[in-house]
Enzyme design. Structure first.
Site, PDB file in Angstrom:
ATOM      1  CE  LYS A  38      -1.682  -2.211  -4.297  1.00 36.02           C
ATOM      2  NZ  LYS A  38      -0.618  -1.412  -4.947  1.00 36.02           N
TER       3      LYS A  38
ATOM      4  CG  ASP B  93       0.464   1.243  -3.400  1.00 37.03           C
ATOM      5  OD1 ASP B  93       0.112   0.600  -2.408  1.00 37.03           O
ATOM      6  OD2 ASP B  93       0.025   1.014  -4.555  1.00 37.03           O
TER       7      ASP B  93
END
Length: 272
Positions: A78, A48
């Site tokens: 993101k 991530d």
């Protein structure tokens, strides 16, 4: 199969490894590269990152260099919280794809429903513009799944009421004593997987006496207890570490917390 290779299934049928390796606050360059490489060596298959972490290039290089099929590693990034227009979101997406230098992303999230300097401000209309970009990159196949991060119930409802493709994930701050029950329930009730960033409260719960007592019953660390707790609550933890011993130990969570101890942990209030 151990817990690192077990998966959840997202609401679009995509499989996602149940434990992710977080890279928030890990400096770009050798430290990120080595940390991700060691995590992969330890069996992690879910990494991530985010545009805002400034380490996407190092993450992407570690994934590319590791030498296993791309489809065996799940990569999340993101869209920055400050990108609140379709145009800005598209630019940031293209930057992320260039930074990672991968053919596709497995999961792409809106990092927050408001710019970090304006936490709590209403950006409902702007989020719909960003979500239009999220749906577009999903439909293109460049991203296998899309979702949100730090969205409360009102923010989620805004997306649900206007979207063509529903989010698959909501990544939130979540740890023992701080589990955002309203957000978690609403997300799960609407078919979203909840991911837990900072499952160790950025280290602030490691010395909690109540947690040490429960961890001792299982001969595990507070970190291992905290990560396992997330899993037993049906939440996907994203522990971060740079020390190889911690990276390895955070993966040693093949034990089960009793229902009674889960209930005890549920009622604790720990560090915010």
């Amino acid at each position: 199969m151990n817990v690192l290779t077990e998966t959840y299934t997202l609401n679009n049928g995509v499989s996602i490894p149940k434990v992710g390796f977080g890279t928030w606050q890990i400096p770009a360059g050798k430290i990120t590269y080595d940390s991700v490489t060691y995590a992969l060596e330890m069996g992690y298959r879910h990494i991530d990152t985010a545009w805002a972490y400034h380490n996407e290039k190092s993450v992407g290089k570690a994934v590319r260099d590791f030498g296993i099929d791309r489809n065996e590693i799940f990569v999340t990034s993101k869209c920055p919280a400050e990108a609140k227009s379709y145009t800005d979101a598209k630019r940031c997406f293209e930057e992320t794809m260039g930074n990672l230098d991968l053919d596709y992303m497995d999961l792409y999230l809106i990092h927050a429903p408001w710019p970090w300097s304006e936490m709590g401000t209403n950006y409902s209309e702007e989020n719909l513009e960003v979500w239009r970009l999220m749906e577009e990159v999903y439909q293109s196949g460049k991203v296998k799944a899309i979702g949100i991060s730090n969205f409360n119930v009102t923010d989620m409802k805004n997306i649900f009421d206007h979207c063509t493709v529903k989010p698959m994930v909501n990544q939130i701050r979540y740890f023992i004593g701080f589990t955002e029950p309203d957000i978690t329930k609403y997300a799960k009730d609407n078919g979203l997987l909840v991911e837990a960033y900072s499952p160790l409260a950025t280290g602030r719960i490691i010395n909690n006496a109540d947690l040490k007592k429960i961890a001792g019953k299982y001969s595990v660390s507070v970190a291992q207890l905290s990560i396992r707790y997330c899993l037993q609550k049906g939440v996907l933890p994203l522990p971060k570490a740079i020390n190889p011993d911690h990276i390895r130990d955070n993966a040693a969570i093949d034990f089960t917390i009793s229902e009674a101890d889960i209930a005890y942990l549920d009622q604790l209030v720990t560090s915010r």
